[in-house]
Motif scaffolding. Structure first.
Motif, PDB file in Angstrom:
ATOM      1  N   ALA A 170       0.713  -1.265   0.028  1.00 21.11           N
ATOM      2  CA  ALA A 170      -0.094  -0.088   0.062  1.00 21.11           C
ATOM      3  C   ALA A 170       0.732   1.332   0.169  1.00 21.11           C
ATOM      4  CB  ALA A 170      -0.841  -0.011   1.477  1.00 21.11           C
ATOM      5  N   GLU A 171       2.110   1.249   0.264  1.00 19.78           N
ATOM      6  CA  GLU A 171       3.042   2.369   0.366  1.00 19.78           C
ATOM      7  C   GLU A 171       3.253   3.089  -1.010  1.00 19.78           C
ATOM      8  OE1 GLU A 171       6.662   1.960   2.197  1.00 19.78           O
ATOM      9  OE2 GLU A 171       6.959   3.984   2.678  1.00 19.78           O
ATOM     10  N   GLY A 172       3.165   1.990  -2.217  1.00 22.63           N
ATOM     11  CA  GLY A 172       3.029   2.592  -3.432  1.00 22.63           C
ATOM     12  C   GLY A 172       4.490   2.664  -3.743  1.00 22.63           C
ATOM     13  N   ASN A 173       5.482   1.971  -2.909  1.00 24.96           N
ATOM     14  CA  ASN A 173       6.762   1.909  -3.429  1.00 24.96           C
ATOM     15  C   ASN A 173       7.512   0.480  -3.576  1.00 24.96           C
ATOM     16  OD1 ASN A 173       7.035   1.430  -0.863  1.00 24.96           O
ATOM     17  ND2 ASN A 173       8.662   2.882  -0.468  1.00 24.96           N
ATOM     18  N   SER A 174       6.788  -0.425  -4.063  1.00 22.96           N
ATOM     19  CA  SER A 174       7.040  -1.716  -4.366  1.00 22.96           C
ATOM     20  C   SER A 174       8.308  -1.717  -5.455  1.00 22.96           C
ATOM     21  CB  SER A 174       5.967  -2.694  -4.677  1.00 22.96           C
ATOM     22  OG  SER A 174       5.438  -3.127  -3.503  1.00 22.96           O
ATOM     23  N   ALA A 175       8.277  -0.919  -6.464  1.00 15.21           N
ATOM     24  CA  ALA A 175       9.184  -1.057  -7.406  1.00 15.21           C
ATOM     25  C   ALA A 175      10.539  -0.843  -6.613  1.00 15.21           C
ATOM     26  CB  ALA A 175       9.106  -0.028  -8.344  1.00 15.21           C
ATOM     27  N   ALA A 176      10.671   0.061  -5.850  1.00 13.69           N
ATOM     28  CA  ALA A 176      11.995   0.469  -5.135  1.00 13.69           C
ATOM     29  C   ALA A 176      12.337  -0.586  -4.140  1.00 13.69           C
ATOM     30  CB  ALA A 176      11.789   1.644  -4.445  1.00 13.69           C
ATOM     31  N   HIS A 177      11.497  -1.646  -3.553  1.00 20.68           N
ATOM     32  CA  HIS A 177      11.631  -2.623  -2.704  1.00 20.68           C
ATOM     33  C   HIS A 177      12.260  -3.664  -3.438  1.00 20.68           C
ATOM     34  CE1 HIS A 177      10.004  -1.041   1.179  1.00 20.68           C
ATOM     35  NE2 HIS A 177       8.650  -0.792   0.677  1.00 20.68           N
ATOM     36  N   VAL A 178      11.749  -3.870  -4.851  1.00 24.44           N
ATOM     37  CA  VAL A 178      12.243  -5.082  -5.470  1.00 24.44           C
ATOM     38  C   VAL A 178      13.532  -4.524  -6.062  1.00 24.44           C
ATOM     39  CG1 VAL A 178      11.709  -6.280  -7.675  1.00 24.44           C
ATOM     40  CG2 VAL A 178       9.900  -5.746  -6.101  1.00 24.44           C
ATOM     41  N   LYS A 179      13.674  -3.496  -6.509  1.00 24.12           N
ATOM     42  CA  LYS A 179      15.153  -2.987  -6.881  1.00 24.12           C
ATOM     43  C   LYS A 179      16.196  -3.233  -5.734  1.00 24.12           C
ATOM     44  CE  LYS A 179      13.592   0.309 -10.304  1.00 24.12           C
ATOM     45  NZ  LYS A 179      12.498   1.295 -10.130  1.00 24.12           N
ATOM     46  N   SER A 180      15.856  -2.919  -4.708  1.00 21.13           N
ATOM     47  CA  SER A 180      16.833  -2.788  -3.543  1.00 21.13           C
ATOM     48  C   SER A 180      17.146  -4.548  -3.199  1.00 21.13           C
ATOM     49  CB  SER A 180      16.018  -2.431  -2.356  1.00 21.13           C
ATOM     50  OG  SER A 180      16.802  -2.768  -0.989  1.00 21.13           O
ATOM     51  N   SER A 181      16.353  -5.452  -3.436  1.00 19.81           N
ATOM     52  CA  SER A 181      16.487  -6.656  -3.143  1.00 19.81           C
ATOM     53  C   SER A 181      17.446  -7.190  -4.377  1.00 19.81           C
ATOM     54  CB  SER A 181      15.345  -7.742  -3.018  1.00 19.81           C
ATOM     55  OG  SER A 181      15.126  -7.711  -1.692  1.00 19.81           O
ATOM     56  N   LEU A 182      17.086  -6.924  -5.688  1.00 20.44           N
ATOM     57  CA  LEU A 182      18.009  -7.214  -6.801  1.00 20.44           C
ATOM     58  C   LEU A 182      19.298  -6.762  -6.729  1.00 20.44           C
ATOM     59  CD1 LEU A 182      15.593  -6.593  -9.839  1.00 20.44           C
ATOM     60  CD2 LEU A 182      16.152  -8.776  -9.155  1.00 20.44           C
ATOM     61  N   VAL A 183      19.552  -5.607  -6.199  1.00 22.57           N
ATOM     62  CA  VAL A 183      21.075  -5.114  -6.259  1.00 22.57           C
ATOM     63  C   VAL A 183      21.915  -5.634  -4.940  1.00 22.57           C
ATOM     64  CG1 VAL A 183      22.381  -2.981  -6.194  1.00 22.57           C
ATOM     65  CG2 VAL A 183      20.452  -3.099  -7.938  1.00 22.57           C
ATOM     66  N   GLY A 184      20.929  -5.556  -3.691  1.00 26.03           N
ATOM     67  CA  GLY A 184      21.410  -5.763  -2.419  1.00 26.03           C
ATOM     68  C   GLY A 184      21.839  -4.974  -1.432  1.00 26.03           C
ATOM     69  N   ALA A 185      21.851  -5.246  -0.137  1.00 24.93           N
ATOM     70  CA  ALA A 185      21.967  -4.065   0.757  1.00 24.93           C
ATOM     71  C   ALA A 185      23.346  -4.009   1.024  1.00 24.93           C
ATOM     72  CB  ALA A 185      21.191  -4.637   2.023  1.00 24.93           C
ATOM     73  N   SER A 186      24.654  -4.944   0.646  1.00 26.95           N
ATOM     74  CA  SER A 186      25.718  -4.585   0.814  1.00 26.95           C
ATOM     75  C   SER A 186      26.730  -4.962  -0.058  1.00 26.95           C
ATOM     76  CB  SER A 186      26.091  -5.390   2.150  1.00 26.95           C
ATOM     77  OG  SER A 186      25.943  -6.799   1.893  1.00 26.95           O
ATOM     78  N   GLU A 187      27.738  -4.607  -0.064  1.00 30.61           N
ATOM     79  CA  GLU A 187      29.140  -5.204  -0.492  1.00 30.61           C
ATOM     80  C   GLU A 187      30.229  -5.447   0.297  1.00 30.61           C
ATOM     81  OE1 GLU A 187      29.774  -6.214  -3.769  1.00 30.61           O
ATOM     82  OE2 GLU A 187      28.294  -5.091  -4.978  1.00 30.61           O
TER      83      GLU A 187
END
Ligand code: ZN
Length: 130
Positions: A77-94
């Motif tokens: 419902a927050e309307g930012n699912s695309a951003a959540h998906v991109k975050s998981s695709l790229v990853g939170a760390s290196e």
């Protein structure tokens, strides 16, 4: 642990944080070791890629936007699912090697903070082992 604060300026953005990681390694007096570069956000990411040609980050963001469009049949419902998906695709760390106080990177490589739902105030946390 070292923390870097960032203010992003647009919805999609890749910010070179290599110099900030290097500064943090020096402050932590890490000459040789490992740095985990992590962002504690669900709509952002960390990646290593080319920074010599600014068209590369631009192309990466455009390709991610085509692969994961802003609107689709998302339920969040927050309307930012695309951003959540991109975050998981790229990853939170290196994880980066540190030698002589600097991240070990190829000639064309930089460490990037990726914003997928900006503009926002963001944090990057770095844990050094060395
Ligand atoms: Zn959300």
């Amino acid at each position: 642990m070292k923390e870097i604060s960032l203010q992003t300026r647009s919805r999609l953005e890749m910010i070179d944080i290599t110099a900030a990681v290097q500064k943090a390694a020096r402050e932590a007096k890490i000459d040789s070791g490992i740095g985990l570069v992590y962002t504690p956000h669900t709509t952002a990411a960390i990646t290593i890629n080319e920074n010599a040609d600014p068209d590369v980050p631009r192309d990466i963001l455009a390709a991610l936007d085509r692969a994961v469009p802003l609107s689709s049949n998302y339920r969040h419902a927050e309307g930012n699912s695309a951003a959540h998906v991109k975050s998981s695709l790229v990853g939170a760390s290196e994880m980066v090697m540190i030698e002589n106080g600097s991240p070990v990177l190829g000639t064309w490589q930089s460490i990037f903070f990726c914003e997928f739902d900006g503009p926002r105030s963001r944090k990057v946390i770095i844990k050094f082992l060395g």
